[in-house]
Design an enzyme around this catalytic site. Sequence first.
Site, PDB file in Angstrom:
ATOM      1  N   HIS A 439       8.651 -22.127  32.553  1.00  0.00           N
ATOM      2  CA  HIS A 439       8.573 -23.167  33.584  1.00  0.00           C
ATOM      3  C   HIS A 439       8.578 -22.590  34.990  1.00  0.00           C
ATOM      4  O   HIS A 439       8.282 -23.303  35.958  1.00  0.00           O
ATOM      5  CB  HIS A 439       9.744 -24.143  33.422  1.00  0.00           C
ATOM      6  CG  HIS A 439       9.419 -25.536  33.866  1.00  0.00           C
ATOM      7  ND1 HIS A 439       8.512 -25.821  34.860  1.00  0.00           N
ATOM      8  CD2 HIS A 439       9.874 -26.740  33.440  1.00  0.00           C
ATOM      9  CE1 HIS A 439       8.432 -27.121  35.038  1.00  0.00           C
ATOM     10  NE2 HIS A 439       9.247 -27.713  34.188  1.00  0.00           N
ATOM     11  N   ASP A 443       3.900 -25.778  34.890  1.00  0.00           N
ATOM     12  CA  ASP A 443       4.694 -27.002  34.839  1.00  0.00           C
ATOM     13  C   ASP A 443       4.448 -27.769  33.544  1.00  0.00           C
ATOM     14  O   ASP A 443       3.500 -27.507  32.797  1.00  0.00           O
ATOM     15  CB  ASP A 443       4.368 -27.893  36.035  1.00  0.00           C
ATOM     16  CG  ASP A 443       4.748 -27.239  37.358  1.00  0.00           C
ATOM     17  OD1 ASP A 443       5.746 -26.503  37.372  1.00  0.00           O
ATOM     18  OD2 ASP A 443       4.041 -27.466  38.362  1.00  0.00           O
TER      19      ASP A 443
END
Length: 618
Positions: A439, A443
């Site tokens: 992450h 995203d």
Amino acid sequence: MGYIVRMPKLGLEMERGELLEWHVDEGDAVSEGETVVEVESEKSVADVDARENGVLHRVYLEAGGTVPPGTPIGIIAPADEDISDLEGEATADLEEQEAEPETKPQKSAAEPAQASSSTAETDGSTESSRTGDGGKISASPRARERADELDVDLTTVEGTGYQGAISEDDVEAAADSGGSEEGSADDVRASPRAIQRADELGVDLATVDGTGYQGAIGAADVEAAAERSDAVGSGGDARTLREERPFDGMRRTIASRLGESYREAVHVTVSREGDAEELLAAAEAADEALEADVSIQDVLLLAVSAALTEHPAFNATFEDDVHQLWEDHNVGVAVDIEQGLIAPVLEDVGGSSLTEIAKNRRELVERATSGEYTMGDLSGGTFTVTNLGVFGVESFDPVINPPQVAILGVGAIAERPVRGENDAPTWRRHLPFDLSFDHRVVDGADAARFLESLVSHVEDPWSLLPDEVPRSASDAGDATATETEMPGRRVTAHNPDGMGGRVEAGSFEWRYDEPEEAGGAETGPTPVDVFLGSLASCLSLSIRYQAEKRDVAIGAIDVTAEGAPDRGSVEHIEPTVRLETDADDETIDRIVTIGERGCHVSQLLREDLELDLSWERV
């Protein structure tokens, strides 16, 4: 001319290598190309071959010892050659390493004898006989400093380093044992690590048979003695030990890399299912039509590669705060072997044919399962696929293989009821996917779009297959059947003269033309109009698909795509969607938004789409 045999560097991340076995004894003759010693590091075992004919004059590291790459482990030279210079160089290197074990840079592994990988780290130390020069004590600077601190007489310490050199560990072990490593009146010789393990396991060193140089006891000897002991633990422990497995070698490397991945990467996993019926049919058709043993995994790799093309941020690595996007799709394929899980890399999947993918994947897996893989097979991956579906696992959270930024987990195929004609349920096979990603780099929305693309290719893989593969396996066996030929994303425009012509696309064709003021005859839409029609139709189908998948009732769907200006280059496109539905605004907005993302024609509008134009004379 002789040379120093050094611990080879078997991979970029290698920090230490373990000497598994000398294939020749000190003093034995060796021939060029003959395997002299076997070593292990990371996930590979390598044979070190002699670079020239000669004799193994010196051995600096015994089996079980671990050292950094580039460390001297032996000397090979002609039988009658003076090796004093080589011994001096090796001794200097070993003493420098002993003096500065934490800060000394690793020596280049360019000098070792050539190493060839064959099949898949334990603590150890360099052990040799202790010799002196006129009674001079051989000890590292740190050992002397530590001896002063602990008030240990170096003449009473048994060194375990090169030629009996005393290390800091030797001094500390001597201090713990009362000034001598012998540890008993029976003159037991044991390494510091062995003494430590004996204390941990409650083993009397006097009862241990040493297998090291001149009968010295190593840590492995202590552990073996503990395993042979009938009593486990103390204080009346009633447990019976079934087996003790040292956590070393490949298992330690795998644990280290997984720990690194979880410490460094911010793991997030998203999951999704796809209808697998067309994927299974495509694999069957390709297997019958091509001269290759094609499986569902091979067609799935094509789909993964297509998704990576559309979402290149996932075909990437992340090191030193740099997100590197790679051109080639070098996909790691996880393989379960006896020593643990490895991921040999199938190179350039995007640039390979289905036949090449099937052939290369099988050869790669065979090398892995037979133990004949090399470090090269495990290097250079940009994305990894791991499949636990073969074990019946439906969903799991795969761990990213650093420095890659994502890994795709594949679960077991399962049948699910879906709504068919007249709302009657029908059973179809589905394939679950679990995408773990870093992450820090990408995203959640990026991951969702990646899975959207992947599932779309899984549910319609035919355009990814070569032209000789028919639409289904049954079509291949019916040569007389008259079937509609789909274009397969291959169309031809024929312009015999003037400003008009016709387009052939499989079994279909239509005319294109220009307005009269542009020199045309207005017998068909302009090429731009054809494109706008393609965009509108693709949007309608993609929106319909998303609505049906979410059981949202929608009647007619009309999409109008308007380009502006009405002449020359298009600078703006405005599609308008009209739907017959009672669904709420939030639901419709989500379906239309996701439908636009999944529309392949809409994806053609992206700036990085490559157009490879060529020409030929006819």
